[in-house]
Design a protein around this motif. Sequence first.
Motif, PDB file in Angstrom:
ATOM      1  N   GLU A   6       0.835  -1.046  -0.014  1.00 12.52           N
ATOM      2  CA  GLU A   6       0.121   0.031  -0.033  1.00 12.52           C
ATOM      3  C   GLU A   6       0.953   1.289  -0.002  1.00 12.52           C
ATOM      4  OE1 GLU A   6      -3.935   0.141   2.041  1.00 12.52           O
ATOM      5  OE2 GLU A   6      -3.052  -1.608   3.585  1.00 12.52           O
ATOM      6  N   ILE A   7       0.957   1.779  -1.196  1.00 13.88           N
ATOM      7  CA  ILE A   7       1.666   3.369  -1.116  1.00 13.88           C
ATOM      8  C   ILE A   7       0.733   4.456  -1.325  1.00 13.88           C
ATOM      9  CG2 ILE A   7       3.259   4.513  -2.508  1.00 13.88           C
ATOM     10  CD1 ILE A   7       4.740   1.827  -3.353  1.00 13.88           C
ATOM     11  N   ASN A   8       0.982   5.367  -0.437  1.00 12.05           N
ATOM     12  CA  ASN A   8       0.134   6.578  -0.624  1.00 12.05           C
ATOM     13  C   ASN A   8       0.931   7.702  -0.637  1.00 12.05           C
ATOM     14  OD1 ASN A   8      -2.691   5.595  -0.184  1.00 12.05           O
ATOM     15  ND2 ASN A   8      -1.941   4.485   1.666  1.00 12.05           N
ATOM     16  N   SER A  24       0.583   6.657  -5.833  1.00 15.17           N
ATOM     17  CA  SER A  24      -0.508   6.057  -4.697  1.00 15.17           C
ATOM     18  C   SER A  24      -0.758   4.790  -5.665  1.00 15.17           C
ATOM     19  CB  SER A  24      -1.473   6.623  -4.533  1.00 15.17           C
ATOM     20  OG  SER A  24      -1.213   7.952  -3.711  1.00 15.17           O
ATOM     21  N   PHE A  25      -0.696   3.590  -5.038  1.00 20.57           N
ATOM     22  CA  PHE A  25      -1.284   2.177  -5.559  1.00 20.57           C
ATOM     23  C   PHE A  25      -1.390   1.194  -4.738  1.00 20.57           C
ATOM     24  CE2 PHE A  25       3.075   2.108  -7.037  1.00 20.57           C
ATOM     25  CZ  PHE A  25       3.573   0.806  -6.685  1.00 20.57           C
ATOM     26  N   SER A  26      -2.125   0.177  -4.841  1.00 23.90           N
ATOM     27  CA  SER A  26      -1.870  -1.074  -3.853  1.00 23.90           C
ATOM     28  C   SER A  26      -1.985  -2.196  -4.544  1.00 23.90           C
ATOM     29  CB  SER A  26      -3.253  -1.000  -2.812  1.00 23.90           C
ATOM     30  OG  SER A  26      -4.306  -1.154  -3.522  1.00 23.90           O
ATOM     31  N   VAL A  27      -1.150  -3.339  -4.121  1.00 20.58           N
ATOM     32  CA  VAL A  27      -1.180  -4.569  -4.768  1.00 20.58           C
ATOM     33  C   VAL A  27      -1.849  -5.724  -3.757  1.00 20.58           C
ATOM     34  CG1 VAL A  27       0.542  -6.487  -5.603  1.00 20.58           C
ATOM     35  CG2 VAL A  27       0.980  -3.912  -5.856  1.00 20.58           C
ATOM     36  N   ILE A  54      16.240   4.217  -0.485  1.00 21.81           N
ATOM     37  CA  ILE A  54      16.484   5.585  -0.481  1.00 21.81           C
ATOM     38  C   ILE A  54      15.530   6.462   0.190  1.00 21.81           C
ATOM     39  CG2 ILE A  54      17.472   6.038  -2.796  1.00 21.81           C
ATOM     40  CD1 ILE A  54      14.760   6.346  -4.269  1.00 21.81           C
ATOM     41  N   GLN A  55      15.577   7.642   0.796  1.00 17.59           N
ATOM     42  CA  GLN A  55      14.904   8.146   1.614  1.00 17.59           C
ATOM     43  C   GLN A  55      13.824   9.013   0.693  1.00 17.59           C
ATOM     44  OE1 GLN A  55      14.668   7.694   5.023  1.00 17.59           O
ATOM     45  NE2 GLN A  55      16.292   6.366   4.916  1.00 17.59           N
ATOM     46  N   TYR A  56      12.354   8.799   0.958  1.00 15.17           N
ATOM     47  CA  TYR A  56      11.568   9.703   0.227  1.00 15.17           C
ATOM     48  C   TYR A  56      10.990  10.969   1.137  1.00 15.17           C
ATOM     49  CZ  TYR A  56       8.360   6.523   2.939  1.00 15.17           C
ATOM     50  OH  TYR A  56       7.949   5.771   3.885  1.00 15.17           O
ATOM     51  N   GLU A  57      10.566  11.937   0.754  1.00 14.52           N
ATOM     52  CA  GLU A  57      10.161  13.237   1.476  1.00 14.52           C
ATOM     53  C   GLU A  57       8.807  13.159   1.995  1.00 14.52           C
ATOM     54  OE1 GLU A  57      11.516  14.656  -2.183  1.00 14.52           O
ATOM     55  OE2 GLU A  57      13.270  14.009  -0.746  1.00 14.52           O
ATOM     56  N   SER A  58       7.882  12.633   1.290  1.00 15.59           N
ATOM     57  CA  SER A  58       6.527  12.527   1.856  1.00 15.59           C
ATOM     58  C   SER A  58       5.925  11.421   1.538  1.00 15.59           C
ATOM     59  CB  SER A  58       5.857  13.631   1.848  1.00 15.59           C
ATOM     60  OG  SER A  58       5.677  14.049   0.479  1.00 15.59           O
ATOM     61  N   GLY A  59       4.678  10.810   2.310  1.00 15.88           N
ATOM     62  CA  GLY A  59       3.715   9.763   1.836  1.00 15.88           C
ATOM     63  C   GLY A  59       4.158   8.671   2.837  1.00 15.88           C
ATOM     64  N   SER A  60       3.286   7.528   2.328  1.00 14.33           N
ATOM     65  CA  SER A  60       3.366   6.396   3.240  1.00 14.33           C
ATOM     66  C   SER A  60       3.722   5.150   2.647  1.00 14.33           C
ATOM     67  CB  SER A  60       2.295   6.375   4.349  1.00 14.33           C
ATOM     68  OG  SER A  60       1.134   5.992   3.648  1.00 14.33           O
ATOM     69  N   ILE A  61       4.415   4.153   2.896  1.00 18.07           N
ATOM     70  CA  ILE A  61       4.459   2.915   2.597  1.00 18.07           C
ATOM     71  C   ILE A  61       4.318   1.659   3.442  1.00 18.07           C
ATOM     72  CG2 ILE A  61       6.163   1.289   1.308  1.00 18.07           C
ATOM     73  CD1 ILE A  61       7.379   3.638   0.316  1.00 18.07           C
ATOM     74  N   GLN A  62       3.465   0.831   3.243  1.00 16.33           N
ATOM     75  CA  GLN A  62       3.162  -0.328   3.833  1.00 16.33           C
ATOM     76  C   GLN A  62       3.342  -1.416   3.145  1.00 16.33           C
ATOM     77  OE1 GLN A  62      -0.774  -0.137   5.984  1.00 16.33           O
ATOM     78  NE2 GLN A  62       0.594   0.484   7.949  1.00 16.33           N
ATOM     79  N   ILE A  63       4.118  -2.458   3.693  1.00 11.81           N
ATOM     80  CA  ILE A  63       4.400  -3.512   3.038  1.00 11.81           C
ATOM     81  C   ILE A  63       4.046  -4.810   4.001  1.00 11.81           C
ATOM     82  CG2 ILE A  63       6.032  -5.017   1.689  1.00 11.81           C
ATOM     83  CD1 ILE A  63       7.416  -2.618   0.912  1.00 11.81           C
ATOM     84  N   GLY A  65       1.624  -5.447   5.461  1.00 10.15           N
ATOM     85  CA  GLY A  65       0.540  -5.114   6.782  1.00 10.15           C
ATOM     86  C   GLY A  65       1.486  -4.309   7.617  1.00 10.15           C
ATOM     87  N   ARG A  66       2.728  -3.911   7.409  1.00 16.04           N
ATOM     88  CA  ARG A  66       3.663  -3.241   8.224  1.00 16.04           C
ATOM     89  C   ARG A  66       4.171  -2.006   7.693  1.00 16.04           C
ATOM     90  NH1 ARG A  66       7.701  -8.101   9.211  1.00 16.04           N
ATOM     91  NH2 ARG A  66       6.633  -8.860   7.158  1.00 16.04           N
ATOM     92  N   ASP A  67       4.477  -1.019   8.465  1.00 15.91           N
ATOM     93  CA  ASP A  67       4.954   0.329   8.006  1.00 15.91           C
ATOM     94  C   ASP A  67       6.356   0.277   7.702  1.00 15.91           C
ATOM     95  OD1 ASP A  67       5.961   3.471   8.579  1.00 15.91           O
ATOM     96  OD2 ASP A  67       4.004   3.333   7.835  1.00 15.91           O
ATOM     97  N   LEU A  68       6.944   0.605   6.496  1.00 18.69           N
ATOM     98  CA  LEU A  68       8.240   0.653   6.116  1.00 18.69           C
ATOM     99  C   LEU A  68       9.285   1.240   7.104  1.00 18.69           C
ATOM    100  CD1 LEU A  68      10.368  -0.268   3.855  1.00 18.69           C
ATOM    101  CD2 LEU A  68      10.012   2.040   2.996  1.00 18.69           C
ATOM    102  N   LYS A  69       8.807   2.538   7.691  1.00 21.93           N
ATOM    103  CA  LYS A  69       9.735   3.233   8.484  1.00 21.93           C
ATOM    104  C   LYS A  69       9.766   2.662   9.754  1.00 21.93           C
ATOM    105  CE  LYS A  69       9.321   7.786   6.233  1.00 21.93           C
ATOM    106  NZ  LYS A  69       9.160   9.207   6.167  1.00 21.93           N
ATOM    107  N   GLU A  70       8.763   1.833  10.444  1.00 22.21           N
ATOM    108  CA  GLU A  70       8.727   1.211  11.577  1.00 22.21           C
ATOM    109  C   GLU A  70       9.622  -0.147  11.511  1.00 22.21           C
ATOM    110  OE1 GLU A  70       4.653   1.174  12.954  1.00 22.21           O
ATOM    111  OE2 GLU A  70       4.620   3.304  13.059  1.00 22.21           O
ATOM    112  N   ASP A  71       9.584  -1.031  10.494  1.00 18.07           N
ATOM    113  CA  ASP A  71       9.828  -2.385  10.496  1.00 18.07           C
ATOM    114  C   ASP A  71      10.761  -2.625   9.241  1.00 18.07           C
ATOM    115  OD1 ASP A  71      10.547  -4.949  11.565  1.00 18.07           O
ATOM    116  OD2 ASP A  71       8.164  -5.574  10.903  1.00 18.07           O
TER     117      ASP A  71
END
Length: 274
Positions: A6-8, A24-27, A54-63, A65-71
Amino acid sequence: MKKVIEINNLTKNYGKHRGVSEVSFSVEEGDIFGFLGPNGAGKSTTIRSMLGLIQYESGSIQILGRDLKEDKEGILKDIGYMPSEAMFYPSMKVKDVIRMAADVRKKDCVEEAGKLCERLQVDTEKKISDLSLGNRKKVSIVCAMQHKPKLFVFDEPTSGLDPLMQTEFFKLIQEYVNQGATCMLSTHVLSEIKRYCKNVAIMKEGKIQCVDAVENITKTNAKRIHMIRDGKEENFIFKGDLNNLANELIGHDITDILIEEPSLDEIFMHFYQE
């Protein structure tokens, strides 16, 4: 259906150079998801952001069911990634590269690696420096698949592979997907999207142009027209009611006409063109 990616509103810039903007898209789980676009569209930037390379400026990425920045570390354990260019230590033997890739993941992948090497006809005794581009690609495939991840991310995987190996590669993907894996396939090759993918995201100039089922995108009322009108050969795409075309041809000398479905390239091309 469970969402694996899930990318937003993902945004990443490289100074004055364009990166990606509000992607934004989801798989969904079990999908072979196509990621299509010309060179420089932002596909690799999106993938590298997904993998935390690479580091991104804004938005969110979940893979998964987990947040990329957290896990990030936990997520990467369950991903098999194959970059567009396969680079390895040139003096190492193939078997040592494959074993090192397994050791990094702290997994015993001997049995799965053996099966993959047999299917892809990989000579494990050769040095990397002695391999062609296609054979380095095959080593990269083994390294990405041998730990049987939940998510495969492939960036231009079939460039350099001969047609037989391309077919075998997609057979392997389908087998893993049938066992519960999910695959994201970034490619230029439209026929691969048509043949193997259920859904597709199309990128252009750093932005998503369209996300839809491949079946929906390839449905069109456009027709490719080949004809000889008044002694001149014409070749064009006609969109709309064919009755209007028939009316337009009244009074002209039509010595030959062929009406057929447009090619897959032509269907997708309007997403790229201005």
